[in-house]
Design an enzyme around this catalytic site. Sequence first.
Site: not given
Ligand code: GUN
Length: 294
Positions: A54, A98, A121
């Site tokens: 990311k 995350q 998110d």
């Molecule tokens: N862990 C797996 N997918 C995601 C996501 O889209 N956002 C976050 N914050 N954690 C994740």
Amino acid sequence: MAEALILSGKTVSQHVYTSLKPRIDLLKRSGKTPGLAFILVGDHPASKVYVNSKTKRFVKLGLFSETFKLPENIPENDVLSLISDLCDDDRFHGILVQMPLPKHMNETTIIRTINPKKDVDGFHPENIGLLVSGNPRFIPCTPKGIMRILEYYQIDPTGKHVVVIGRSNIVGRPISILMSLKQEFSNATTTICHSATSDIPYFTRQADILIAAMGVPEFVKADYIKKDAVIIDVGINRVEDDSEKGYSLVGDVDFDDVAEKASAITPVPGGVGLMTIAMLVENTVEAAERLVER
Ligand code: GUN
């Protein structure tokens, strides 16, 4: 036999980045470079890889980001006070914690501390409520990415039976809600299967669109699907092998088994995962636009 159409996350995500460019340029010209704070707690290997991918995309697009790496045993209160500081920091239009978090932390408490206007998110209860009531602010990135792939390839869920395997807050539950909303390119009949479903293939064989999001490597086989179904594979599982890396990535769908029977399928890698990143960028740009408008 005909092979399924490959629904390419690479193609669709590139299309998203191209269309975001003028919006990013405009924000930058007004002195507001979209910025995102990543919070990574502990040493979860997949989480490190995801945050890394990311971050690389943010750099590539000239966006601002900073990763706050915290040790596994950090007290929850320290994470909460970091989030509170980031909520007040104008450089960050979005805050992403995350998942998964270490066991001693309460995910709900942490998510609730994020200002809902910076919750790119879409996990905060306020944003979930807005989504469920059909007025979304931030749509969770993976479900939003799935909808965008279908839209790009003109696969309209209206009137179709969408079966989702997995009921996580990150993918399964929000995608089932999105699919059933009364709006264009949704309007589907939805079924969610999960670990307590007694006969999963009974449901998946009825699916016009099957979304596999439960995290079991190559769980979906050809005899689980209806002929010409559209298959969306959300899984990214590491399975050990003899390669240099020691593992390879496979989805929740047995691609080779299913590809001849399905009409369209997302690959792993190169499918939904790339869209999750693209939608995170889009949500951050949206957050910056809204916060600038204040
Ligand atoms: N862990 C797996 N997918 C995601 C996501 O889209 N956002 C976050 N914050 N954690 C994740």
